[in-house]
Write an enzyme that holds these catalytic residues in place. Structure first.
Site, PDB file in Angstrom:
ATOM      1  N   LYS A 113       0.861  -1.204  -0.116  1.00  0.00           N
ATOM      2  CA  LYS A 113      -0.067   0.199  -0.058  1.00  0.00           C
ATOM      3  C   LYS A 113       0.805   1.264   0.041  1.00  0.00           C
ATOM      4  O   LYS A 113       0.276   2.528  -0.571  1.00  0.00           O
ATOM      5  CB  LYS A 113      -1.006   0.035   1.210  1.00  0.00           C
ATOM      6  CG  LYS A 113      -2.174  -1.066   1.090  1.00  0.00           C
ATOM      7  CD  LYS A 113      -3.107  -0.935   2.290  1.00  0.00           C
ATOM      8  CE  LYS A 113      -4.232  -2.223   1.951  1.00  0.00           C
ATOM      9  NZ  LYS A 113      -3.519  -3.246   2.242  1.00  0.00           N
TER      10      LYS A 113
HETATM   11  C1  LIG Z   1      -4.425  -4.350   1.623  1.00  0.00           C
HETATM   12  C2  LIG Z   1      -3.842  -5.727   1.460  1.00  0.00           C
HETATM   13  C3  LIG Z   1      -4.135  -6.908   0.773  1.00  0.00           C
HETATM   14  C4  LIG Z   1      -5.390  -6.697  -0.087  1.00  0.00           C
HETATM   15  O1  LIG Z   1      -5.278  -5.650  -1.109  1.00  0.00           O
HETATM   16  P1  LIG Z   1      -6.567  -5.059  -1.920  1.00  0.00           P
HETATM   17  O2  LIG Z   1      -6.184  -4.131  -2.687  1.00  0.00           O
HETATM   18  O3  LIG Z   1      -7.610  -4.722  -0.725  1.00  0.00           O
HETATM   19  O4  LIG Z   1      -7.026  -6.196  -2.727  1.00  0.00           O
HETATM   20  C5  LIG Z   1      -3.483  -7.901   0.595  1.00  0.00           C
HETATM   21  N1  LIG Z   1      -2.045  -8.237   1.305  1.00  0.00           N
HETATM   22  C6  LIG Z   1      -1.744  -6.939   2.032  1.00  0.00           C
HETATM   23  C7  LIG Z   1      -0.423  -7.398   2.938  1.00  0.00           C
HETATM   24  C8  LIG Z   1      -2.353  -6.048   2.375  1.00  0.00           C
HETATM   25  O5  LIG Z   1      -2.233  -4.825   3.156  1.00  0.00           O
END
Ligand SMILES: *Cc1c(COP(=O)(O)O)cnc(C)c1O
Length: 421
Positions: A113
């Site tokens: 993210k």
């Molecule tokens: C947020 C997150 C996800 C999921 O991502 P999306 O964009 O919500 O599908 C998967 N793995 C990790 C480690 C995350 O922080």
């Protein structure tokens, strides 16, 4: 490039109009009128572009109403070795023939993210200053979103963050990452309840339109186009690093929760990137699998939601596969033994499904969405090894923490925002 609302209640607007709000003004999703098309010839020209060069080419095709040189400056300041650990930003690592891991988690909070959120921090500061406005970001987190948002917005002019998290429900590392931030514009609020309670409070506050306007409340959810366009970039980067010839098919396996990451892959494909399969990997809170089997989309209540070792929320989408806790432990062991690599539980989910779905002769790229030290308990359970931490994280749990504990009360959260906005 202009955006309309999925509810049809908005005349087309530019990128900067929907950047700060996340949603279209009528509450619908903002959708581009069309996707920019990238020809094979253009892809070939981009072959040796650096990450910031590529990010500029892609984001500028959506953010056509942001001054190009300003955007270039923001992108160059975001995608640096200092922030992401390498000049490549998202290095591609080979596990074996036709199987790769795309490292997306080398940013400040050790999860993918950061890649989108760090850019959003720069874009928000720029756009707020241009408009002479300020913004109070309100969010709910069970871990990665909140910390990525806080590390992206800390110290940024015109922005404050009010982040709700369920008291005692995150790992001690995740808590320490967020609550140890001392920046005056970052407010951590621990709610005596569950993640769903935090989300309900955010929803209730956002639905109070008078309060929302008076206190300039915004969000940074996964359907924010600033985030989505930033995520499109690494699909291109991986493709260009991998494809022997432009036009060769490549597949991706994407550990998924709310669909934001795999949506970016879908958009990359719509733009002309030769993606063969987008595989949606989920854990046992698997609304998607049920959706495919029954045609019924049934988000879980908190009582039904399993405590999983890779917590995330629901999704629906494309080709899918799921993993159990036991599957993930096995896959972490396999990756360690066979490839000499420690992977986190989400990435293990992606690798497990990738190994099932891959096709001969077509490279499969697993997106690494977090680093193993974020989920150390499960790594120890799987392979008996304590994952190494970065030097700056070695004693993070011992740092002083700054967090306000509040009951599950919309009124008390509003009062806190009123006092600190
Ligand atoms: C947020 C997150 C996800 C999921 O991502 P999306 O964009 O919500 O599908 C998967 N793995 C990790 C480690 C995350 O922080």
């Amino acid at each position: 490039m202009r955006f309309t609302s999925s509810r049809g209640g908005m005349s087309p607007v530019g990128f900067s109009e929907i950047l700060l709000e996340g949603l279209a003004p009528d509450g619908g999703l903002a959708v581009p009128e069309s996707f920019p098309q990238i020809s094979p010839a253009t892809l070939a020209q981009w072959r040796n572009f650096s990450y910031p060069q590529l990010a500029f080419e892609i984001v500028s095709r959506f953010a056509t109403d942001i001054d190009a040189e300003d955007l270039r400056r923001i992108v160059n300041a975001t995608y640096t070795k200092a922030v992401f650990g390498t000049d490549e930003v998202t290095p591609l690592r080979k596990l074996e023939d036709d199987l790769f891991i795309l490292e997306l988690s080398n940013g400040p909070t050790l999860a993918f993210k950061d890649i989108a959120m760090q850019l959003l921090g720069g874009l928000f500061e720029y756009e707020l200053e241009r408009r002479g406005q300020s913004l109070n970001i309100l969010g709910a987190t069970s871990g990665d979103t909140g910390s990525a948002a806080e590390y992206a917005m800390r110290g940024k002019k015109g922005v404050k963050v009010f982040m709700l998290s369920p008291e005692g429900k995150m790992s001690s590392f995740q808590r320490a990452q967020m609550y140890s931030l001392q920046d005056p514009n970052i407010h951590n609020i621990a709610i005596k309840g569950f993640f769903d309670d935090c989300q309900d409070i955010v929803k209730a506050v956002s639905e109070d339109l008078t309060f929302k306007a008076n206190y300039k409340i915004g969000t940074v959810n996964s359907i924010n186009w600033g985030r989505i366009t930033a995520q499109v970039v690494y699909y291109f980067k991986a493709y260009l690093a991998l494809a022997k010839q432009i036009g060769d098919p490549v597949s991706f396996s994407v550990p998924s929760g709310n669909f934001g990451n795999v949506l970016a892959g879908h958009i990359a494909r719509q733009m002309g990137l030769p993606i063969h399969r987008l595989v949606v990997a989920t854990n046992e809170n698997d609304v998607l699998d049920e959706f495919f089997k029954t045609g019924i989309y049934r988000p879980r209540t908190s009582a039904e939601t399993h405590e999983t070792s890779s917590p995330s929320q629901q999704i629906f989408g494309f080709q899918s596969g799921a993993s159990s806790h036991e599957n993930r432990l096995q896959t972490i062991r396999l990756a360690h033994k066979k490839y000499g690599r420690l992977i986190d539980t989400h990435t293990a989910d992606g690798l497990k499904v990738a190994l099932e779905k891959r096709e001969a002769g077509i490279p499969m790229v697993v997106l690494e969405t977090a680093l193993p030290e974020k989920f150390a308990e499960t790594i120890v359970e799987a392979v008996g090894i304590q994952p190494k931490r970065r030097p700056e994280h070695e004693n993070i749990e011992a740092l002083p923490q700054r967090v306000q504990l509040l009951p599950t009360s919309v009124e008390q959260v509003k009062a806190y925002i009123q006092q600190h906005a």
